[in-house]
Design a protein around this motif. Structure first.
Motif, PDB file in Angstrom:
ATOM      1  N   VAL A 115       0.834  -1.208   0.000  1.00 29.71           N
ATOM      2  CA  VAL A 115       0.000   0.000   0.000  1.00 29.71           C
ATOM      3  C   VAL A 115       0.866   1.254   0.000  1.00 29.71           C
ATOM      4  O   VAL A 115       0.602   2.221  -0.732  1.00 29.71           O
ATOM      5  N   MET A 116       1.933   1.240   0.793  1.00 29.46           N
ATOM      6  CA  MET A 116       2.816   2.405   0.855  1.00 29.46           C
ATOM      7  C   MET A 116       3.600   2.570  -0.440  1.00 29.46           C
ATOM      8  O   MET A 116       3.783   3.687  -0.936  1.00 29.46           O
ATOM      9  N   LEU A 117       4.067   1.462  -1.007  1.00 25.60           N
ATOM     10  CA  LEU A 117       4.800   1.545  -2.269  1.00 25.60           C
ATOM     11  C   LEU A 117       3.906   2.015  -3.410  1.00 25.60           C
ATOM     12  O   LEU A 117       4.379   2.642  -4.365  1.00 25.60           O
ATOM     13  N   ALA A 118       2.620   1.711  -3.309  1.00 26.93           N
ATOM     14  CA  ALA A 118       1.677   2.157  -4.334  1.00 26.93           C
ATOM     15  C   ALA A 118       1.328   3.634  -4.195  1.00 26.93           C
ATOM     16  O   ALA A 118       0.602   4.182  -5.031  1.00 26.93           O
ATOM     17  N   GLY A 119       1.845   4.274  -3.147  1.00 24.82           N
ATOM     18  CA  GLY A 119       1.596   5.696  -2.961  1.00 24.82           C
ATOM     19  C   GLY A 119       0.262   6.016  -2.330  1.00 24.82           C
ATOM     20  O   GLY A 119      -0.294   7.098  -2.553  1.00 24.82           O
ATOM     21  N   HIS A 120      -0.259   5.084  -1.527  1.00 23.83           N
ATOM     22  CA  HIS A 120      -1.542   5.307  -0.850  1.00 23.83           C
ATOM     23  C   HIS A 120      -1.392   5.085   0.659  1.00 23.83           C
ATOM     24  O   HIS A 120      -2.008   4.166   1.227  1.00 23.83           O
ATOM     25  N   PRO A 121      -0.611   5.902   1.332  1.00 20.65           N
ATOM     26  CA  PRO A 121      -0.450   5.732   2.783  1.00 20.65           C
ATOM     27  C   PRO A 121      -1.740   5.985   3.553  1.00 20.65           C
ATOM     28  O   PRO A 121      -1.866   5.570   4.701  1.00 20.65           O
ATOM     29  N   GLU A 122      -2.697   6.666   2.917  1.00 19.35           N
ATOM     30  CA  GLU A 122      -3.973   6.915   3.598  1.00 19.35           C
ATOM     31  C   GLU A 122      -4.770   5.631   3.803  1.00 19.35           C
ATOM     32  O   GLU A 122      -5.744   5.613   4.567  1.00 19.35           O
ATOM     33  N   TRP A 123      -4.370   4.561   3.138  1.00 19.98           N
ATOM     34  CA  TRP A 123      -5.046   3.279   3.329  1.00 19.98           C
ATOM     35  C   TRP A 123      -4.497   2.507   4.534  1.00 19.98           C
ATOM     36  O   TRP A 123      -5.086   1.505   4.937  1.00 19.98           O
ATOM     37  N   VAL A 124      -3.385   2.960   5.079  1.00 15.19           N
ATOM     38  CA  VAL A 124      -2.768   2.236   6.193  1.00 15.19           C
ATOM     39  C   VAL A 124      -3.645   2.236   7.449  1.00 15.19           C
ATOM     40  O   VAL A 124      -3.838   1.177   8.069  1.00 15.19           O
ATOM     41  N   PRO A 125      -4.198   3.388   7.891  1.00 12.87           N
ATOM     42  CA  PRO A 125      -5.054   3.362   9.089  1.00 12.87           C
ATOM     43  C   PRO A 125      -6.243   2.404   8.985  1.00 12.87           C
ATOM     44  O   PRO A 125      -6.492   1.638   9.931  1.00 12.87           O
ATOM     45  N   PRO A 126      -6.999   2.393   7.861  1.00 10.75           N
ATOM     46  CA  PRO A 126      -8.071   1.394   7.766  1.00 10.75           C
ATOM     47  C   PRO A 126      -7.552  -0.043   7.825  1.00 10.75           C
ATOM     48  O   PRO A 126      -8.209  -0.918   8.402  1.00 10.75           O
ATOM     49  N   LEU A 127      -6.379  -0.273   7.233  1.00  4.64           N
ATOM     50  CA  LEU A 127      -5.795  -1.613   7.295  1.00  4.64           C
ATOM     51  C   LEU A 127      -5.463  -2.006   8.735  1.00  4.64           C
ATOM     52  O   LEU A 127      -5.690  -3.148   9.148  1.00  4.64           O
ATOM     53  N   LEU A 128      -4.939  -1.057   9.496  1.00  2.00           N
ATOM     54  CA  LEU A 128      -4.608  -1.345  10.895  1.00  2.00           C
ATOM     55  C   LEU A 128      -5.858  -1.704  11.694  1.00  2.00           C
ATOM     56  O   LEU A 128      -5.829  -2.596  12.549  1.00  2.00           O
ATOM     57  N   LEU A 129      -6.949  -1.013  11.423  1.00  2.00           N
ATOM     58  CA  LEU A 129      -8.213  -1.355  12.083  1.00  2.00           C
ATOM     59  C   LEU A 129      -8.675  -2.755  11.685  1.00  2.00           C
ATOM     60  O   LEU A 129      -9.137  -3.538  12.526  1.00  2.00           O
ATOM     61  N   ALA A 130      -8.545  -3.066  10.396  1.00  2.00           N
ATOM     62  CA  ALA A 130      -8.933  -4.397   9.929  1.00  2.00           C
ATOM     63  C   ALA A 130      -8.047  -5.473  10.554  1.00  2.00           C
ATOM     64  O   ALA A 130      -8.532  -6.552  10.919  1.00  2.00           O
ATOM     65  N   PHE A 131      -6.758  -5.182  10.704  1.00  2.00           N
ATOM     66  CA  PHE A 131      -5.851  -6.148  11.327  1.00  2.00           C
ATOM     67  C   PHE A 131      -6.214  -6.374  12.794  1.00  2.00           C
ATOM     68  O   PHE A 131      -6.161  -7.503  13.292  1.00  2.00           O
ATOM     69  N   THR A 132      -6.579  -5.294  13.483  1.00  2.00           N
ATOM     70  CA  THR A 132      -7.010  -5.435  14.878  1.00  2.00           C
ATOM     71  C   THR A 132      -8.253  -6.310  14.969  1.00  2.00           C
ATOM     72  O   THR A 132      -8.355  -7.196  15.827  1.00  2.00           O
TER      73      THR A 132
END
Length: 233
Positions: A147-164
């Motif tokens: 996600v970060m390499l694709a240039g979309h760091p804004e997707w990281v917070p939702p991913l962290l919630l999904a991982f939790t």
């Protein structure tokens, strides 16, 4: 009744008696300490969850006091490719450190119980033995890195919630009743989906949710530990 029937019934009764003795022996050999997370002992469980709670609470405090500095640093990855690489390397370093810490805690617990490390892992720490926990961490890290390499760091917070939410549903990282864990896990995943659709890039939400869940789990774990100590006394 013929002698053959008597012999058969006697043999069946002997088998049942042997099974009862074996079942009772297995129950007696079951360690009193094993409970909760991964089947690991309560003491090691307290250490692991205490560290997770401490790290998440520290990051949450930094995010609050700095008015979103962590989120701003994350969002810089969309503009500067070099920062993406640095961020991925930092996350990888943190994960490696956590894995080393995890096995250090297991080693200490094995040493305190007077067992060899391999035997202790086989008996008490199924996920470490099967490497499913490590592969799960690797999969989550790969998702964030892509996600970060694709240039979309804004997707990281939702991913962290999904991982939790995923950890809650799997029952891997937190010690909660099954129904409560599934309910909270579903809410976390739904919140992550909402954050993704609403394009809310803040890290405050996933950090706050993780800290709250870890606090609830830690509180329950402390109660279990106290009950165990009182039972021994």
């Amino acid at each position: 009744m013929s002698p053959e029937e008597l012999n058969v019934r006697k043999a069946i009764a002997d088998v049942e008696l042997i099974r009862r003795v074996l079942d009772q022996a297995e129950q007696n050999e079951t360690p009193v300490q094993t409970a909760g997370l991964f089947g690991v002992t309560l003491t090691a469980n307290l250490i692991l969850q205490g560290l997770a709670l401490g790290v998440s609470a520290l990051l949450l405090l930094i995010e609050l006091l700095s008015s979103g500095a962590l989120t701003e640093m994350l969002m810089l990855g969309a503009t500067f490719p070099d920062i993406r690489v640095v961020g991925i390397g930092l996350i990888a370093g943190i994960l490696i450190g956590l894995v080393i810490l995890l096995y250090f805690v297991i080693w200490r617990a094995a040493r305190n119980s007077g067992e060899e490390l391999n035997a202790y892992i086989v008996r008490n720490f199924r996920y470490a033995r099967l490497l499913s926990y490590l592969s799960d961490l690797l999969l989550k890290f790969t998702a964030i890195a892509l996600v970060m390499l694709a240039g979309h760091p804004e997707w990281v917070p939702p991913l962290l919630l999904a991982f939790t939410g995923d950890y809650l549903v799997q029952g891997r990282l937190f010690t909660l009743p099954t129904r409560l864990a599934v309910l909270l896990g579903t809410l976390c995943i739904a919140t992550g989906l909402y954050q993704f659709l609403a394009q809310i890039p803040t890290l405050l939400t996933p950090l706050a949710v993780f800290t709250l869940v870890a606090l609830i789990s830690m509180t329950r774990l402390i109660r279990l530990h106290r009950g165990q100590v009182e039972a021994v006394v």
